[in-house]
Scaffold this motif. Structure first.
Motif, PDB file in Angstrom:
ATOM      1  N   UNK A  74       0.834  -1.197   0.000  1.00  0.00           N
ATOM      2  CA  UNK A  74       0.000   0.000   0.000  1.00  0.00           C
ATOM      3  C   UNK A  74       0.866   1.243   0.000  1.00  0.00           C
ATOM      4  N   UNK A  75       0.250   2.353  -0.364  1.00  0.00           N
ATOM      5  CA  UNK A  75       0.820   3.658  -0.032  1.00  0.00           C
ATOM      6  C   UNK A  75      -0.196   4.369   0.851  1.00  0.00           C
ATOM      7  N   UNK A  76       0.215   5.453   1.471  1.00  0.00           N
ATOM      8  CA  UNK A  76      -0.623   6.113   2.480  1.00  0.00           C
ATOM      9  C   UNK A  76      -1.255   7.377   1.912  1.00  0.00           C
ATOM     10  N   UNK A  77      -2.558   7.505   2.155  1.00  0.00           N
ATOM     11  CA  UNK A  77      -3.267   8.760   1.957  1.00  0.00           C
ATOM     12  C   UNK A  77      -3.397   9.414   3.328  1.00  0.00           C
ATOM     13  N   UNK A  78      -2.611  10.456   3.572  1.00  0.00           N
ATOM     14  CA  UNK A  78      -2.736  11.229   4.806  1.00  0.00           C
ATOM     15  C   UNK A  78      -3.630  12.423   4.510  1.00  0.00           C
ATOM     16  N   UNK A  79      -4.575  12.710   5.411  1.00  0.00           N
ATOM     17  CA  UNK A  79      -5.520  13.790   5.148  1.00  0.00           C
ATOM     18  C   UNK A  79      -5.846  14.571   6.410  1.00  0.00           C
ATOM     19  N   UNK A  80      -6.166  15.841   6.203  1.00  0.00           N
ATOM     20  CA  UNK A  80      -6.749  16.687   7.229  1.00  0.00           C
ATOM     21  C   UNK A  80      -8.089  17.155   6.678  1.00  0.00           C
ATOM     22  N   UNK A  81      -9.149  16.964   7.451  1.00  0.00           N
ATOM     23  CA  UNK A  81     -10.457  17.366   6.940  1.00  0.00           C
ATOM     24  C   UNK A  81     -11.195  18.234   7.942  1.00  0.00           C
ATOM     25  N   UNK A  82     -12.229  18.918   7.458  1.00  0.00           N
ATOM     26  CA  UNK A  82     -13.043  19.773   8.308  1.00  0.00           C
ATOM     27  C   UNK A  82     -14.274  18.997   8.781  1.00  0.00           C
ATOM     28  N   UNK A  83     -15.138  19.657   9.547  1.00  0.00           N
ATOM     29  CA  UNK A  83     -16.296  18.982  10.124  1.00  0.00           C
ATOM     30  C   UNK A  83     -17.394  18.712   9.111  1.00  0.00           C
ATOM     31  N   UNK A  84     -17.238  19.223   7.901  1.00  0.00           N
ATOM     32  CA  UNK A  84     -18.160  18.917   6.812  1.00  0.00           C
ATOM     33  C   UNK A  84     -17.671  17.753   5.958  1.00  0.00           C
ATOM     34  N   UNK A  85     -16.656  17.042   6.453  1.00  0.00           N
ATOM     35  CA  UNK A  85     -16.118  15.851   5.785  1.00  0.00           C
ATOM     36  C   UNK A  85     -15.456  16.169   4.450  1.00  0.00           C
ATOM     37  N   UNK A  86     -14.958  17.385   4.318  1.00  0.00           N
ATOM     38  CA  UNK A  86     -14.207  17.779   3.120  1.00  0.00           C
ATOM     39  C   UNK A  86     -12.720  17.783   3.454  1.00  0.00           C
ATOM     40  N   UNK A  87     -11.903  17.329   2.512  1.00  0.00           N
ATOM     41  CA  UNK A  87     -10.463  17.307   2.716  1.00  0.00           C
ATOM     42  C   UNK A  87      -9.889  18.698   2.502  1.00  0.00           C
ATOM     43  N   UNK A 134     -19.120  17.198  -2.598  1.00  0.00           N
ATOM     44  CA  UNK A 134     -19.625  17.632  -1.292  1.00  0.00           C
ATOM     45  C   UNK A 134     -20.150  19.061  -1.370  1.00  0.00           C
ATOM     46  N   UNK A 135     -19.372  19.941  -2.024  1.00  0.00           N
ATOM     47  CA  UNK A 135     -19.785  21.347  -2.134  1.00  0.00           C
ATOM     48  C   UNK A 135     -21.026  21.484  -3.013  1.00  0.00           C
ATOM     49  N   UNK A 136     -21.126  20.667  -4.040  1.00  0.00           N
ATOM     50  CA  UNK A 136     -22.268  20.754  -4.952  1.00  0.00           C
ATOM     51  C   UNK A 136     -23.544  20.220  -4.320  1.00  0.00           C
ATOM     52  N   UNK A 137     -23.444  19.088  -3.615  1.00  0.00           N
ATOM     53  CA  UNK A 137     -24.629  18.397  -3.098  1.00  0.00           C
ATOM     54  C   UNK A 137     -24.983  18.788  -1.674  1.00  0.00           C
ATOM     55  N   UNK A 138     -24.129  19.539  -1.000  1.00  0.00           N
ATOM     56  CA  UNK A 138     -24.397  19.915   0.378  1.00  0.00           C
ATOM     57  C   UNK A 138     -23.808  18.915   1.352  1.00  0.00           C
ATOM     58  N   UNK A 139     -23.994  19.182   2.643  1.00  0.00           N
ATOM     59  CA  UNK A 139     -23.281  18.439   3.669  1.00  0.00           C
ATOM     60  C   UNK A 139     -24.189  17.630   4.595  1.00  0.00           C
ATOM     61  N   UNK A 140     -25.428  17.415   4.209  1.00  0.00           N
ATOM     62  CA  UNK A 140     -26.320  16.626   5.055  1.00  0.00           C
ATOM     63  C   UNK A 140     -26.333  15.186   4.595  1.00  0.00           C
ATOM     64  N   UNK A 141     -25.789  14.302   5.390  1.00  0.00           N
ATOM     65  CA  UNK A 141     -25.747  12.893   5.035  1.00  0.00           C
ATOM     66  C   UNK A 141     -25.436  12.082   6.285  1.00  0.00           C
ATOM     67  N   UNK A 142     -25.595  10.770   6.175  1.00  0.00           N
ATOM     68  CA  UNK A 142     -25.330   9.871   7.298  1.00  0.00           C
ATOM     69  C   UNK A 142     -23.835   9.837   7.564  1.00  0.00           C
TER      70      UNK A 142
END
Length: 264
Positions: free
Chosen positions: A72-85, A215-223
């Motif tokens: 594998x290789x690693x995907x390191x990420x920092x995201x906000x509370x809207x689940x966007x990277x 995410x930006x197009x469809x909004x941030x309301x989801x399970x």
């Protein structure tokens, strides 16, 4: 060749628009959402790493062979509370720990050098002192620091520290959910990627910016109950005194009348 060129074009076209580095006011907006949704104030983002399964790269030895016994290789990420990277680092050796990937990433170096344009220290809601730094939250794989919070050790936890760990986990799990949403939307991430290493890396970067675009197009309301499948090896990373002092201040705040909330 078509896949490689298309993925590079997607990244080039969308990166600046959907994954630009936040400035001071945007960091404050991110922190406001974490406070509203996770009840963790002054939180600028959640960090974690995900292993992307690949076929063994040519002449790579064991560099990409991870502790779960696949390449594998690693995907390191920092995201906000809207689940966007808000930041990603893609392609580190699968044999590296999350803390090593973070330390060698551009984001880790900028955080260490105070170059992220974070807002000035500010008091927590309902308090007049002390002024607290803006922080990122991660799991036990990361070292504690002034701007990086990790859970308290599980040994002999007091009630206050259990509450702190609960609050931190609420905030940290958004990056796990983001990985789950990413993989379920772009389903090639559920199986080994049978592409050249450079093309595989480009495809993951393209999926991440497309994730933000959607995410930006469809909004941030989801399970938000999705999780990803990365397991962490036991941590041996230690923090420093300044980070410990900041964590204790958060711990005390969460037990105070202003910091409590129903369910904590």
């Amino acid at each position: 060749m078509i896949i490689r060129e298309t993925c590079v074009a997607i990244w080039d076209a969308l990166h600046a628009a959907v994954m630009a580095q936040p400035h001071k006011e945007q960091w404050k907006e991110i922190a406001d959402v974490f406070q509203q949704t996770c009840q963790f104030p002054n939180c600028a983002g959640a960090i974690d790493g995900k292993h992307i399964r690949i076929k063994k790269p040519v002449r790579s030895g064991s560099q990409y062979y991870n502790y779960k016994k696949y390449f594998s290789f690693v995907l390191f990420a920092m995201c906000d509370a809207n689940y966007s990277f808000r930041y990603i680092d893609v392609g580190s050796y699968g044999s590296r720990s999350d803390s090593a990937v973070f330390a060698h990433s551009e984001f880790g170096k900028m955080l260490q050098n105070k170059a992220l344009d974070l807002p000035e220290h500010t008091t927590l809601p309902g308090t007049t002192s002390p002024a607290m730094p803006f922080v990122f939250v991660g799991d036990e794989a990361f070292a504690l620091g002034e701007n990086l919070m990790r859970p308290c050790s599980s040994r002999g936890l007091s009630l206050a520290r259990r509450v702190f760990n609960y609050r931190l986990t609420r905030a940290r799990r958004v990056v796990e959910c983001a990985f789950g949403i990413l993989a379920n939307k772009w389903r090639f991430l559920h199986t080994p990627i049978h592409l050249k290493l450079e093309t595989a890396i480009s495809s993951v970067k393209a999926a991440c910016v497309l994730h933000n675009f959607v995410r930006a197009r469809d909004g941030y309301n989801f399970d938000d109950s999705l999780t990803h499948s990365l397991s962490h090896r036991p941590s041996v990373v230690r923090g420093h005194r300044q980070g410990a002092a900041v964590r204790e201040q958060f711990t005390a705040y969460f037990m105070s009348p202003h910091g409590r909330y129903h369910g904590s």
